[in-house]
Design an enzyme around this catalytic site. Structure first.
Site, PDB file in Angstrom:
ATOM      1  N   THR A  47       1.884 -20.908   7.672  1.00 53.96           N
ATOM      2  CA  THR A  47       0.991 -20.028   8.425  1.00 53.96           C
ATOM      3  C   THR A  47      -0.240 -20.838   8.812  1.00 53.96           C
ATOM      4  O   THR A  47      -0.797 -21.553   7.991  1.00 53.96           O
ATOM      5  CB  THR A  47       0.584 -18.817   7.581  1.00 53.96           C
ATOM      6  N   GLU A  55      -0.944 -17.514  -7.041  1.00 57.01           N
ATOM      7  CA  GLU A  55      -1.275 -16.355  -7.881  1.00 57.01           C
ATOM      8  C   GLU A  55      -2.323 -15.477  -7.213  1.00 57.01           C
ATOM      9  O   GLU A  55      -2.191 -14.257  -7.165  1.00 57.01           O
ATOM     10  CB  GLU A  55      -1.767 -16.838  -9.243  1.00 57.01           C
ATOM     11  N   GLU A  76       4.804 -15.033  -0.453  1.00 62.58           N
ATOM     12  CA  GLU A  76       4.284 -15.348  -1.792  1.00 62.58           C
ATOM     13  C   GLU A  76       5.247 -14.955  -2.907  1.00 62.58           C
ATOM     14  O   GLU A  76       4.841 -14.599  -4.006  1.00 62.58           O
ATOM     15  CB  GLU A  76       2.922 -14.669  -2.034  1.00 62.58           C
ATOM     16  N   ALA A 106      10.742 -10.053  -4.100  1.00 61.53           N
ATOM     17  CA  ALA A 106      10.723  -9.037  -5.156  1.00 61.53           C
ATOM     18  C   ALA A 106      11.448  -9.538  -6.397  1.00 61.53           C
ATOM     19  O   ALA A 106      11.022  -9.286  -7.538  1.00 61.53           O
ATOM     20  CB  ALA A 106      11.365  -7.743  -4.646  1.00 61.53           C
TER      21      ALA A 106
END
Length: 401
Positions: A162, A256, A379, A382
């Site tokens: 990105t 994180e 990131e 699931a």
């Protein structure tokens, strides 16, 4: 009526910042977001406005020209921006992760060199971890750095950057076997390099090519790219922190806090979907009354609002845990997992409330319907979040004896 997803215990400064960002979103982002998204156009005017507001330096310490705000303040700002257009929050997020990694792990020289210009928005950040042949398996990275005197030579291909084209500083994770014998744990042979480049596409510096934008289903406007290194020479003093072999831990620290950011984006998109759904339900009439008066629609609205509130609460908890200096990988994983899943469900319910019009590009919900799936992947999927959550729970609840 009280607005959904309010946050208790904010300072006057935090409330003022959020009010300013909310006004900017309502006036400068929402009215143009769908048109820009359909054209896949970079929102330069919006980015310039965010720069004037100081958001590029929101969490950068005041000594480097930033605002020195908390992760919670940042996450709440991201939530507001994503409510307007998720792509804009992505532009801010990758910049923030690089600034955070520099603040936490950079040498003093690296901080002095980059953080003031990042706070001013003169340098835009991007980070690069993934590669074409791997998804969540970071240990399988093949891009490599080899020492050559006072430089390293980097070769390899990275994926899903990105801000890949518009950035001027990229934190790149590669394998560097220097000082780590064969057979060492894979994560101990990884290093993060700070790579400076010119914004744009093509060969942006000798040995470094940004081929062009990846055409995506949603998350448009922001440039998502590949990065190709072919004999890229980087000075040894651009190893993040000055020591090789620490890149994996540095990147995971950045990811994180990035998970808190993705949770905030999910909250923002879900809020906007609820706003669109509850508004349309009061305007659309069937069988002689607004569809909001039908019990089936009221049930949907109740479920949507509850999910917005729950996701917001978990996101705030994860941000506050990190701000306190405590380990928050469990809370960040839970927040990211819940917020992204609930976002998808709330957007789909708003889409259903719109009926056939939800399928039309004239309605904003169509854009949100294409944007929400990215949050299920960004990131960490699931499944990755569940692995993190499960392992941490077993640590906390390990049987004794």
């Amino acid at each position: 009526m009280a607005r959904l997803a309010q946050t208790a215990g904010l300072t006057d400064v935090q409330q003022e910042i959020l009010s300013t960002v909310r006004d900017f979103v309502d006036k400068e982002i929402i009215p143009v977001a769908t048109e820009l998204e359909h054209r896949d156009e970079y929102p330069q005017a919006i980015v310039d406005g965010l720069r004037e507001l100081g958001l590029f330096g929101l969490m950068i310490p005041e000594e480097y020209g930033g605002l020195g705000e908390s992760l919670l303040t940042y996450a709440l700002c991201v939530e507001e921006i994503a409510r307007g257009w998720m792509s804009v929050s992505g532009i801010i997020n990758t910049h923030f992760i690089v600034a955070y990694m520099l603040k936490q792990h950079g040498t003093q020289e690296q901080k002095d060199t980059f953080l003031p210009r990042m706070a001013a928005g003169d340098i835009r950040g991007a980070f690069s971890m993934s590669e074409p042949a791997l998804g969540s398996d970071v240990s399988a990275i093949t891009s490599k750095a080899v020492r050559d005197g006072d430089e390293y030579v980097l070769n390899g291909q990275k994926m899903w950057l990105t801000n890949g084209g518009t950035s001027s500083l990229v934190a790149v994770l590669v394998r560097s076997d220097e000082g780590h014998p064969e057979g060492s744990a894979p994560h101990k042979s990884m290093t993060t390099f700070l790579v400076e480049k010119e914004p744009g596409f093509g060969e942006v510096r000798p040995g470094l090519t940004i081929p062009g934008k990846i055409d995506k289903m949603g998350y448009k406007g922001v440039d998502t790219t590949e990065l190709i290194m072919d004999g890229l020479r980087v000075p040894a003093d651009r190893v993040l922190g000055g020591t090789t072999g620490r890149g994996f831990y540095q990147m995971m620290d950045g990811v994180e806090v990035g998970r808190v950011n993705v949770a905030a984006r999910g909250c923002g998109v879900a809020q906007r979907a609820f706003e669109l759904g509850v508004s349309y339900a009061q305007q659309r009439h069937t069988f002689g009354k607004a569809i909001a008066q039908h019990q089936a629609i009221q049930f949907k609205l109740a479920e949507m609002a509850t999910k917005v509130e729950a996701a917001h609460a978990m996101m705030v908890n994860a941000a506050r845990k990190k701000d306190s200096g405590e380990r928050n990988d469990l809370e960040a994983g839970m927040a990211k997992y819940l917020a992204s899943e609930y976002c998808k469900e709330v957007v789909e319910d708003a889409f259903r409330i719109h009926g056939g019009y939800g399928f039309s590009k004239e309605y904003e919900i169509e854009r949100l319907y294409r944007e929400a799936p990215m949050l299920l992947i960004g990131e960490g999927t699931a499944e990755i979040q569940k692995m993190i959550i499960g392992r941490r729970l077993l640590e906390e609840y390990r049987l004794q004896g």
